[in-house]
Enzyme design. Structure first.
Site, PDB file in Angstrom:
ATOM      1  N   HIS A  40       7.552  -7.448  -3.524  1.00 42.62           N
ATOM      2  CA  HIS A  40       6.256  -7.964  -3.950  1.00 42.62           C
ATOM      3  C   HIS A  40       6.423  -9.363  -4.541  1.00 42.62           C
ATOM      4  O   HIS A  40       6.731  -9.497  -5.733  1.00 42.62           O
ATOM      5  CB  HIS A  40       5.633  -7.043  -4.997  1.00 42.62           C
ATOM      6  CG  HIS A  40       5.258  -5.688  -4.492  1.00 42.62           C
ATOM      7  ND1 HIS A  40       4.254  -4.935  -5.065  1.00 42.62           N
ATOM      8  CD2 HIS A  40       5.724  -4.954  -3.450  1.00 42.62           C
ATOM      9  CE1 HIS A  40       4.137  -3.786  -4.401  1.00 42.62           C
ATOM     10  NE2 HIS A  40       5.030  -3.785  -3.431  1.00 42.62           N
ATOM     11  N   GLY A  84       9.079   3.523  -0.742  1.00 43.41           N
ATOM     12  CA  GLY A  84       9.891   4.690  -0.452  1.00 43.41           C
ATOM     13  C   GLY A  84      10.267   4.795   1.010  1.00 43.41           C
ATOM     14  O   GLY A  84      10.957   5.738   1.409  1.00 43.41           O
ATOM     15  N   PHE A  85       9.804   3.820   1.839  1.00 44.81           N
ATOM     16  CA  PHE A  85      10.120   3.777   3.258  1.00 44.81           C
ATOM     17  C   PHE A  85      10.703   2.404   3.591  1.00 44.81           C
ATOM     18  O   PHE A  85      10.501   1.437   2.839  1.00 44.81           O
ATOM     19  CB  PHE A  85       8.875   4.031   4.105  1.00 44.81           C
ATOM     20  CG  PHE A  85       8.303   5.414   3.939  1.00 44.81           C
ATOM     21  CD1 PHE A  85       8.635   6.430   4.828  1.00 44.81           C
ATOM     22  CD2 PHE A  85       7.434   5.714   2.893  1.00 44.81           C
ATOM     23  CE1 PHE A  85       8.106   7.708   4.669  1.00 44.81           C
ATOM     24  CE2 PHE A  85       6.910   6.980   2.722  1.00 44.81           C
ATOM     25  CZ  PHE A  85       7.246   7.984   3.617  1.00 44.81           C
ATOM     26  N   GLN A 141       6.711  -3.109   6.670  1.00 47.93           N
ATOM     27  CA  GLN A 141       7.006  -1.934   7.487  1.00 47.93           C
ATOM     28  C   GLN A 141       6.146  -1.904   8.750  1.00 47.93           C
ATOM     29  O   GLN A 141       6.624  -1.536   9.834  1.00 47.93           O
ATOM     30  CB  GLN A 141       6.790  -0.673   6.650  1.00 47.93           C
ATOM     31  CG  GLN A 141       7.726  -0.575   5.458  1.00 47.93           C
ATOM     32  CD  GLN A 141       7.208   0.354   4.381  1.00 47.93           C
ATOM     33  OE1 GLN A 141       6.269   1.125   4.591  1.00 47.93           O
ATOM     34  NE2 GLN A 141       7.816   0.298   3.201  1.00 47.93           N
ATOM     35  N   CYS A 152       5.608  -5.599   1.682  1.00 49.28           N
ATOM     36  CA  CYS A 152       5.807  -4.180   1.399  1.00 49.28           C
ATOM     37  C   CYS A 152       5.339  -3.314   2.578  1.00 49.28           C
ATOM     38  O   CYS A 152       5.999  -3.289   3.612  1.00 49.28           O
ATOM     39  CB  CYS A 152       5.101  -3.803   0.101  1.00 49.28           C
ATOM     40  SG  CYS A 152       5.692  -2.233  -0.579  1.00 49.28           S
ATOM     41  N   GLU A 202       4.340 -11.575  -5.414  1.00 52.25           N
ATOM     42  CA  GLU A 202       3.379 -11.998  -6.441  1.00 52.25           C
ATOM     43  C   GLU A 202       3.874 -11.590  -7.833  1.00 52.25           C
ATOM     44  O   GLU A 202       3.654 -12.311  -8.794  1.00 52.25           O
ATOM     45  CB  GLU A 202       1.996 -11.413  -6.164  1.00 52.25           C
ATOM     46  CG  GLU A 202       1.750 -10.019  -6.657  1.00 52.25           C
ATOM     47  CD  GLU A 202       2.587  -8.972  -5.965  1.00 52.25           C
ATOM     48  OE1 GLU A 202       2.919  -7.945  -6.593  1.00 52.25           O
ATOM     49  OE2 GLU A 202       2.939  -9.177  -4.777  1.00 52.25           O
ATOM     50  N   GLY A 258       0.820  -1.198   0.000  1.00 58.65           N
ATOM     51  CA  GLY A 258       0.000   0.000   0.000  1.00 58.65           C
ATOM     52  C   GLY A 258       0.856   1.251   0.000  1.00 58.65           C
ATOM     53  O   GLY A 258       2.062   1.205   0.247  1.00 58.65           O
ATOM     54  N   ASN A 260       8.315  -1.707  -4.866  1.00 61.25           N
ATOM     55  CA  ASN A 260       7.799  -0.339  -4.932  1.00 61.25           C
ATOM     56  C   ASN A 260       7.655   0.173  -3.518  1.00 61.25           C
ATOM     57  O   ASN A 260       6.639  -0.037  -2.875  1.00 61.25           O
ATOM     58  CB  ASN A 260       6.454  -0.278  -5.660  1.00 61.25           C
ATOM     59  CG  ASN A 260       5.809   1.086  -5.493  1.00 61.25           C
ATOM     60  OD1 ASN A 260       6.505   2.089  -5.362  1.00 61.25           O
ATOM     61  ND2 ASN A 260       4.489   1.141  -5.464  1.00 61.25           N
TER      62      ASN A 260
END
Length: 393
Positions: free
Chosen positions: A359, A311-312, A271, A267, A361, A239, A309
């Site tokens: 990811h 950014g953290f 986190q 993802c 998948e 997300g 994907n």
């Protein structure tokens, strides 16, 4: 946030990309015309542009594709990872002038226009990528159509006043409103409650293929809601947004872990597991995006090429066992990036919980990490067997 303009794309209409630091790149309008604002990021995949566009993790972001030619294979219904395109804007060097693929149902241009995605083409994407790698991800805007009438300073002011990604919670924008379910495929081994923080269609299908009845839940549910379903496991999806702004999801996860539910997160779910265990997260300079990110699996020594994907990232040392600061026992980093040694996976040693930052998948490929869905199934079945053995005593 996007606004559709009044001038249709004609392939020659001008557009401009404005970065937060004042840099400007003039090109051609691509897709819808108008104005859009967001965080500009680059994705390094040479294929899979449709999966990227429809990945809810990209909500709030203007995505720049580093591959020079985009749109060659068109678009189709099968490769959609969700019901719509989520990116705030799209930047390419050269759109394909023709579509050539037997699976294609329409052109990428058609999808961009019908989804009101404002884009730009005909600019030096390599130069922009190098700039982002040096200066970091930043806010940006694409302006075309009537919005070209704005002065340079007015356009820059709009960009600099746009929302930043740090501290932003976007789960409510991408999550399902109503719960729904997918039946298990083959032999049913149990049910998994999936917290939809921006889940992709392929993820749900892979869980169902492993024998899980998949219960997809809105991000607004509580731990009480989840536990009332009596699921056999819990899954947190990918997300968008800043994990530091998702305290409610961390509380939900902690309660479910204390209740003994096996857990798998990917993802954003990685986190949030890090936060639930008591570790902090931080923003990366320019993130990891694309389908060619090398990751080391410490347990096997195997290097997996992964789709990413984010950014953290989670702030943990990549070597050694650690004690969870939130009381969940021993934990360790299971995977890390070979590019910059960012944490790419967490394994709990005293409770049935693990997660990965990438990811697995990866509908557009590669499929090196697809085995993690098998691992999750094995963890859940082992937990069920242990619970059954305990009940029989």
């Amino acid at each position: 946030m996007s606004y559709s303009g009044s001038i249709p794309t004609n392939g020659t209409a001008q557009a401009v990309l404005v970065l937060e630091d004042g840099k400007r790149f003039v090109g051609k309008a691509y897709g819808a015309t108008g104005q859009t604002l967001g965080e500009i990021v680059f994705a390094t995949g040479m294929t899979g542009y449709q999966e990227t566009l429809t990945d809810p993790s990209y909500a709030g972001q203007i995505v720049l594709m580093t591959a020079p030619h985009i749109g060659n294979t068109g678009a189709n219904d099968t490769d959609m990872e969700s019901a719509r395109i989520w990116v705030s804007g799209f930047v390419v060097r050269e759109p394909s002038r023709t579509v050539s693929n037997f699976r294609s149902q329409r052109s990428l241009d058609d999808d961009l226009e019908s989804n009101n995605v404002v884009g730009i083409s005909g600019i030096d994407t390599r130069a922009i990528t190098r700039h982002i790698r040096s200066a970091g991800a930043m806010r940006a805007g694409i302006f075309s159509g009537d919005f070209l009438k704005l002065s340079d300073s007015e356009q820059l002011e709009l960009v600099q006043n746009a929302a930043q990604m740090r501290g932003r919670n976007l789960s409510d924008d991408v999550s399902t409103v109503d719960p729904y379910s997918l039946p298990a495929q083959g032999e049913r081994i149990g049910s998994v409650a999936v917290l939809d923080l921006g889940v992709k269609k392929s993820t749900l299908n892979y869980l169902a293929e492993r024998g899980f009845e998949v219960l997809v839940l809105p991000q607004t549910v509580t731990a009480k809601d989840v536990l009332s379903l009596n699921p056999d496991a819990l899954f947190f999806s990918n997300g968008p947004g800043d994990p530091a702004a998702s305290d409610a999801h961390v509380d939900l996860l902690q309660e479910c872990l204390r209740a003994g539910l096996p857990y798998f997160g990917i993802c954003f779910g990685n986190q949030l597991l890090g936060r639930a265990l008591g570790f902090r997260t931080y923003k990366l300079p320019f993130g990891h995006r694309g389908i060619n990110q090398p990751v080391l699996d410490k347990a096997t020594g195997r290097v997996e090429i992964t789709s990413q994907n984010h950014g953290f990232a989670v702030d943990m040392p990549i070597e050694g066992e650690l004690d969870s600061r939130a009381g969940f026992g021993r934990v360790e980093v299971s995977h890390y990036s070979l590019n910059d040694k960012v944490v790419e996976g967490i394994r709990c040693l005293d409770i049935p919980a693990f997660s990965v930052q990438y990811h697995p998948e990866s509908a557009a490929g590669p499929h090196d990490a697809n085995h993690l869905f098998d691992r999750f199934r094995d963890v859940v079945m082992a937990h069920q067997n242990a619970a059954g053995a305990g009940d029989s005593k």
